[in-house]
Design an enzyme around this catalytic site. Structure first.
Site, PDB file in Angstrom:
ATOM      1  N   ALA A 121     -26.593  -1.534 -28.681  1.00  0.00           N
ATOM      2  CA  ALA A 121     -26.694  -2.934 -28.181  1.00  0.00           C
ATOM      3  C   ALA A 121     -26.071  -2.691 -26.841  1.00  0.00           C
ATOM      4  O   ALA A 121     -25.089  -1.655 -26.785  1.00  0.00           O
ATOM      5  CB  ALA A 121     -25.711  -3.947 -28.816  1.00  0.00           C
ATOM      6  N   GLU A 148     -19.678   1.958 -33.936  1.00  0.00           N
ATOM      7  CA  GLU A 148     -19.737   0.463 -33.767  1.00  0.00           C
ATOM      8  C   GLU A 148     -18.314   0.111 -34.294  1.00  0.00           C
ATOM      9  O   GLU A 148     -17.474  -0.668 -33.604  1.00  0.00           O
ATOM     10  CB  GLU A 148     -20.803  -0.523 -34.705  1.00  0.00           C
TER      11      GLU A 148
HETATM   12  C1  LIG Z   1     -24.675   6.320 -24.628  1.00  0.00           C
HETATM   13  C2  LIG Z   1     -23.509   7.308 -24.294  1.00  0.00           C
HETATM   14  C3  LIG Z   1     -23.469   8.884 -25.606  1.00  0.00           C
HETATM   15  C4  LIG Z   1     -24.024   8.106 -23.321  1.00  0.00           C
HETATM   16  O1  LIG Z   1     -22.612   9.196 -22.104  1.00  0.00           O
HETATM   17  P1  LIG Z   1     -22.775   9.864 -21.166  1.00  0.00           P
HETATM   18  O2  LIG Z   1     -21.326  10.318 -21.268  1.00  0.00           O
HETATM   19  O3  LIG Z   1     -24.355  10.358 -21.120  1.00  0.00           O
HETATM   20  O4  LIG Z   1     -22.961   8.167 -19.799  1.00  0.00           O
HETATM   21  P2  LIG Z   1     -21.605   7.484 -19.947  1.00  0.00           P
HETATM   22  O5  LIG Z   1     -19.980   6.904 -21.402  1.00  0.00           O
HETATM   23  O6  LIG Z   1     -20.482   7.825 -19.615  1.00  0.00           O
HETATM   24  O7  LIG Z   1     -21.757   6.095 -19.981  1.00  0.00           O
HETATM   25  C5  LIG Z   1     -22.258   5.770 -18.549  1.00  0.00           C
HETATM   26  C6  LIG Z   1     -21.969   4.605 -18.392  1.00  0.00           C
HETATM   27  O8  LIG Z   1     -23.322   3.519 -19.508  1.00  0.00           O
HETATM   28  C7  LIG Z   1     -22.403   2.507 -19.517  1.00  0.00           C
HETATM   29  N1  LIG Z   1     -22.430   2.458 -21.631  1.00  0.00           N
HETATM   30  C8  LIG Z   1     -22.490   2.604 -22.402  1.00  0.00           C
HETATM   31  N2  LIG Z   1     -22.694   2.753 -23.273  1.00  0.00           N
HETATM   32  C9  LIG Z   1     -22.753   1.487 -23.360  1.00  0.00           C
HETATM   33  C10 LIG Z   1     -23.507   0.052 -24.127  1.00  0.00           C
HETATM   34  N3  LIG Z   1     -23.646   0.508 -25.365  1.00  0.00           N
HETATM   35  N4  LIG Z   1     -23.368  -0.797 -23.599  1.00  0.00           N
HETATM   36  C11 LIG Z   1     -23.385  -1.143 -21.820  1.00  0.00           C
HETATM   37  N5  LIG Z   1     -22.971   0.034 -21.001  1.00  0.00           N
HETATM   38  C12 LIG Z   1     -23.364   1.072 -21.521  1.00  0.00           C
HETATM   39  C13 LIG Z   1     -20.956   2.741 -19.934  1.00  0.00           C
HETATM   40  O9  LIG Z   1     -19.746   2.288 -19.510  1.00  0.00           O
HETATM   41  C14 LIG Z   1     -21.294   3.773 -18.023  1.00  0.00           C
HETATM   42  O10 LIG Z   1     -20.445   2.770 -17.456  1.00  0.00           O
HETATM   43  P3  LIG Z   1     -19.548   2.916 -16.031  1.00  0.00           P
HETATM   44  O11 LIG Z   1     -19.912   1.937 -15.447  1.00  0.00           O
HETATM   45  O12 LIG Z   1     -18.537   2.286 -17.483  1.00  0.00           O
HETATM   46  O13 LIG Z   1     -19.009   4.456 -15.972  1.00  0.00           O
HETATM   47  C15 LIG Z   1     -21.953   6.792 -24.581  1.00  0.00           C
HETATM   48  O14 LIG Z   1     -21.974   6.131 -23.321  1.00  0.00           O
HETATM   49  C16 LIG Z   1     -22.299   6.277 -25.445  1.00  0.00           C
HETATM   50  O15 LIG Z   1     -21.625   6.740 -26.187  1.00  0.00           O
HETATM   51  N6  LIG Z   1     -22.301   4.974 -25.809  1.00  0.00           N
HETATM   52  C17 LIG Z   1     -21.610   3.848 -26.764  1.00  0.00           C
HETATM   53  C18 LIG Z   1     -22.692   3.739 -27.491  1.00  0.00           C
HETATM   54  C19 LIG Z   1     -22.456   2.884 -28.782  1.00  0.00           C
HETATM   55  O16 LIG Z   1     -21.331   2.278 -28.837  1.00  0.00           O
HETATM   56  N7  LIG Z   1     -22.948   1.707 -29.204  1.00  0.00           N
HETATM   57  C20 LIG Z   1     -23.160   0.903 -30.178  1.00  0.00           C
HETATM   58  C21 LIG Z   1     -23.444  -0.404 -29.470  1.00  0.00           C
HETATM   59  S1  LIG Z   1     -23.244  -1.782 -30.200  1.00  0.00           S
HETATM   60  C22 LIG Z   1     -24.268  -2.131 -30.824  1.00  0.00           C
HETATM   61  O17 LIG Z   1     -24.933  -0.959 -31.529  1.00  0.00           O
HETATM   62  C23 LIG Z   1     -23.911  -3.223 -32.413  1.00  0.00           C
HETATM   63  C24 LIG Z   1     -25.242  -3.008 -33.297  1.00  0.00           C
HETATM   64  O18 LIG Z   1     -25.253  -2.381 -34.959  1.00  0.00           O
HETATM   65  C25 LIG Z   1     -26.342  -4.360 -33.398  1.00  0.00           C
HETATM   66  C26 LIG Z   1     -25.876  -4.858 -34.305  1.00  0.00           C
HETATM   67  C27 LIG Z   1     -26.223  -6.439 -34.257  1.00  0.00           C
HETATM   68  C28 LIG Z   1     -25.281  -7.282 -32.755  1.00  0.00           C
HETATM   69  C29 LIG Z   1     -25.551  -8.734 -33.478  1.00  0.00           C
HETATM   70  C30 LIG Z   1     -24.538  -9.619 -33.028  1.00  0.00           C
HETATM   71  C31 LIG Z   1     -24.152 -10.982 -34.037  1.00  0.00           C
HETATM   72  C32 LIG Z   1     -23.160 -11.021 -33.796  1.00  0.00           C
HETATM   73  C33 LIG Z   1     -22.781 -12.319 -34.573  1.00  0.00           C
HETATM   74  C34 LIG Z   1     -21.676 -12.510 -34.993  1.00  0.00           C
HETATM   75  C35 LIG Z   1     -21.479 -14.165 -34.422  1.00  0.00           C
HETATM   76  C36 LIG Z   1     -20.891 -15.250 -34.946  1.00  0.00           C
HETATM   77  C37 LIG Z   1     -21.198 -16.466 -34.608  1.00  0.00           C
HETATM   78  O19 LIG Z   1     -20.832 -16.711 -33.063  1.00  0.00           O
HETATM   79  O20 LIG Z   1     -20.907 -17.780 -35.083  1.00  0.00           O
END
Ligand SMILES: CC(C)(COP(=O)(O)OP(=O)(O)OC[C@H]1O[C@@H](n2cnc3c(N)ncnc32)[C@H](O)[C@@H]1OP(=O)(O)O)[C@@H](O)C(=O)NCCC(=O)NCCSC(=O)C[C@@H](O)CCCCCCCCCCCCC(=O)O
Length: 746
Positions: free
Chosen positions: A89, A151
């Protein structure tokens, strides 16, 4: 050919249909390749990868619907673009109003499809990216891909079915491990765990397409993970009790790991639909929590520290680092050995110098075994001859960079820098691993002060993530950039800070320690103070930490500063340079109590070197006598006062550091404290914590404590803190504007 979804820009979402004809029958056959990428990152050096945004989710939903409704399409392959499947996400969306189709039904529809859907994984499949892959019927991955459900590190849980599908696929113990740690696994491990069906070294999409063709028409009954049951386990209760104890011990007070365990328990004990309900409920408690905010702030803060700048205008994006192939370490005590190991692990050729023969001999034994242990832990290999040892500084004549790690004594360091300046190539970068000494002064001992910077490592240097890169008044941008880059190469989080006593981390720590000593004078015990800090989330309270690192370290510094004079009596015993001072630490050292190493400190240990701290009646008597001698009447001190006194004063010094431009932004200080001083990550760092508590409250409490202790000047709120409050307490990401405005007026 399908059209792009309307309102989706080409760079946001790409989808194309490939027509493939079966060789034998020549019958038309088609797969849909859905590119779930890319959001370009506005970072020149980064690859392009995608995080689910609303438009991406909409695109997938529409495309899958059309593919499944199109009779010509027999199977579907979902892949990423530019070599990355999906990073999950878009975290930035979490803070805003969420729109677009939700992930859970999207993945559910994919899993329910009556045509085989294959995930072709390259690069990363993380979080929601892996959850999407788990909804597919088959998963094929490139050997270099990384997979995981991180997460929990963002204060959340995998709420798109991840907590329910993964245990059903790979079993409860393995799923618990992945979900509660958030660790990334290699494709090889994922294959072994059963997450993947196949791993390839070749073009993953081609392999997936071929595979998707081969399974066309086959039954999908056994491929929908939501229909699986978790493999039965004999003692589920004790497994989950153990898991709960483990997560509670690993990150005190963190709520996401606990919720992760509860969600996996639901997978193990409930039917899928009820498990999904439980996953949703638990996510709802986490989603808006302060801890999730803190962890998501910290995710970006860690990355922000790489974009360093100095008050003189040097910046990460305009400064060219120099290549460093060969480095030297001077001094092979504990720190020097750790630094040698860290450099060798980063693939550098290292000259390790120690002028004391005995110490050199010991280092020659210790360093290889440290390297061996590191290699076993990291599954890497080390070139055994990448390190050469020498007893003389002359051996560093041809290196690109030297890190001096001799004893923390200015006269000794001066001598080393004078020698290095003569022996080394004129363009060799000279770095000092001091924890508080003046980098400018050391630079003045050399012919090229512009090539001198501080590299403040934290013990053990080959393990701890933090590196403070200290620029002096004359350090060149290239010197700073080189040290920052070398830190990154060693796997460190490098934070650039200015030169002042103690730099950022230790300067703040000094205030924290002093308050802890004052609290003992006023009636607290080490146990009470430590309990409050540990319940806050520190792995160790301040007194247990002092015992571990050695009370003599601070004593030596205080003696050098002319502070540790225990011969003083009466009121002057507790005042130095016009300010309140507590000689308690000095007195303990005079009794030979240096902490764990002597078996006695703020606590007692069963033997010198013992690890288990036990309350010490001697210490309590000693405190009673001390208070009586100084006419101090002990009072009841509660945990809130401990936290406010110790933490707010540390935070106040952080604001002072920002005000002086020693650190460029609050993220720098937060990264230093989380990676170097055990500040609980789920509280975001001291500056983020101040933002959460409310800046007005921090000011109000500091003022009140200052009134009670007027001879402690640094309890007075810093100018920046007051200005921020006067500016309406803007959120932390806007503090830099207030700091910048102030600096531009100077
Ligand atoms: C992907 C990576 C491995 C890449 O690594 P790398 O070293 O190549 O690059 P960087 O880490 O330097 O990243 C570059 C750049 O990208 C930005 N960035 C990285 N990841 C993300 C991201 N996920 N989102 C946005 N931006 C991201 C990073 O900040 C850098 O930019 P900057 O400007 O800062 O230099 C590595 O980046 C990595 O590991 N990323 C994180 C991956 C991660 O953690 N993924 C999980 C995300 S959470 C998720 O996926 C949730 C899911 O389970 C979906 C769940 C469903 C959601 C439903 C919501 C329901 C809400 C219910 C509650 C409501 C209650 C109510 O209101 O009543």
């Amino acid at each position: 050919m399908y059209n792009l979804p309307t309102n989706t820009k080409k760079w946001q979402f790409d989808i194309f249909l490939k027509k493939i004809f079966k060789k034998k029958t020549d019958a038309p056959f088609a797969q849909l390749l859905i590119n779930v990428h890319p959001l370009p990152l506005f970072h020149v050096k980064s690859p392009i990868f995608l995080f689910y945004s609303a438009s991406v989710r909409q695109g997938i939903v529409d495309s899958v619907k059309r593919a499944l409704g199109d009779q010509k399409v027999k199977s579907v392959v979902i892949c990423g673009q530019n070599g990355v499947f999906c990073g999950g996400a878009d975290i930035r969306e979490f803070g805003r109003q969420m729109s677009g189709p939700p992930l859970v039904p999207m993945i559910h529809d994919i899993e329910a499809a009556n045509k085989p859907v294959v995930a072709a994984i390259e690069g990363s499949a993380l979080g929601g990216g892996l959850e999407l892959a788990l909804g597919c019927h088959y998963r094929i991955s490139h050997s270099k891909a990384k997979l995981g459900l991180p997460e929990v590190t963002l204060g959340l849980l995998p709420a798109a079915g991840g907590t329910q599908r993964l245990p059903r696929l790979i079993g409860v113990p393995a799923a618990l491990n992945l979900i509660t740690t958030g660790r990334h696994v290699t494709a090889a491990e994922a294959l072994q765990l059963g997450i993947l069906d196949h791993v390839t070294e070749h073009n993953t999409v081609d392999v997936a397409v071929k595979f998707a063709l081969s399974v066309t028409g086959e039954s999908l009954d056994g491929r929908r993970i939501s229909s699986f049951s978790c493999a039965p386990l004999s003692d589920l209760d004790s497994l989950f009790e153990e898991a709960m104890l483990k997560v509670r011990g690993a990150a005190r007070g963190a709520i996401a790991p606990v919720a992760c365990v509860q969600a996996v328990r639901a997978a193990a004990t409930l039917p899928y639909a009820q498990g999904m309900e439980r996953e949703k409920e638990l996510m709802a408690t986490l989603f808006h929590s302060g801890q999730a905010r803190a962890l998501q702030y910290f995710f970006f803060a860690q990355r922000a520290v790489g974009r360093w700048s100095t008050p003189s205008g040097a910046r990460w994006d305009t400064s060219q680092p120099r290549p460093v192939r060969k480095a030297a370490v001077i001094g092979l005590g504990t720190m020097g050995r750790g630094i040698t190991v860290a450099l060798a692990q980063a693939g550098l050729s290292v000259v390790a110098v120690e002028t004391h023969a005995k110490q050199l001999m010991e280092a020659k034994k210790a360093v290889p075994s440290m390297l061996k242990r590191g290699a076993v832990r990291g599954g890497t290999t080390i070139e055994p001859d990448s390190i050469t040892y020498s007893e003389t500084v002359q051996a560093v004549a041809d290196v690109d960079l030297v890190i001096e790690a001799v004893f923390e004594d200015m006269a000794l360091k001066e001598k080393v820098f004078q020698q290095l300046s003569i022996v080394c190539k004129p363009d060799t970068l000279l770095c000092t691993n001091t924890s508080s000494l003046d980098v400018d002064h050391l630079a003045s001992q050399t012919r090229h002060p512009e090539l001198v910077v501080g590299m403040h490592f934290f013990a053990p240097a080959h393990v701890m993530k933090l590196l403070e890169v200290v620029y002096g008044r004359r350090s060149s941008p290239a010197a700073v950039a080189t040290a920052m880059q070398l830190g990154k190469k060693m796997g460190k989080v490098s934070v650039a800070v200015g030169n002042c006593r103690g730099f950022a981390g230790n300067r703040m720590l000094k205030r924290y320690l002093e308050q802890a000593f004052f609290l003992l004078e006023e009636g607290a015990t080490p146990e009470l103070v430590d309990r409050a800090l540990e319940e806050f989330g520190f792995p160790m309270g301040v007194f247990r930490m002092s015992d571990l690192s050695g009370l003599d370290v601070g004593w030596r510094v205080r003696k050098a500063d002319g502070l540790a004079d225990t011969s003083l009596t009466g009121t002057s015993a507790r005042v130095r340079q016009g300010c309140r001072y507590s000689p308690l630490g000095d007195l303990l050292c005079e009794h030979g109590r240096f902490g764990q190493k002597t078996g006695r400190g703020w606590y007692q240990y069963d033997k010198p070197g013992g690890r288990v701290a036990k309350s010490d009646p001697w210490l309590h008597n000693f405190l009673d006598e001390y208070r009586a001698r100084h006419g101090l009447v002990p009072r009841c001190i509660d945990q809130q006062e401990v936290l406010e006194r110790c933490l707010f004063v540390l935070i106040n010094e952080g604001f002072q550091i920002l005000e002086e431009g020693i650190a460029a932004g609050p993220e720098d200080i937060d990264a230093i404290y989380v990676f170097g001083y055990g500040w609980p990550r789920h509280r975001g760092g001291p500056m983020f914590y101040a933002d959460m508590v409310g800046l007005e409250r921090v000011v109000e409490r500091l003022e009140r404590y200052h009134q009670a202790h007027p001879n402690v000047p640094y309890l007075q709120p810093s100018g920046l803190l007051r200005r921020l409050v006067a500016n309406g307490s803007p959120p932390i990401h806007k503090w830099r504007n207030v700091i910048k405005n102030r600096n531009s007026q100077l």
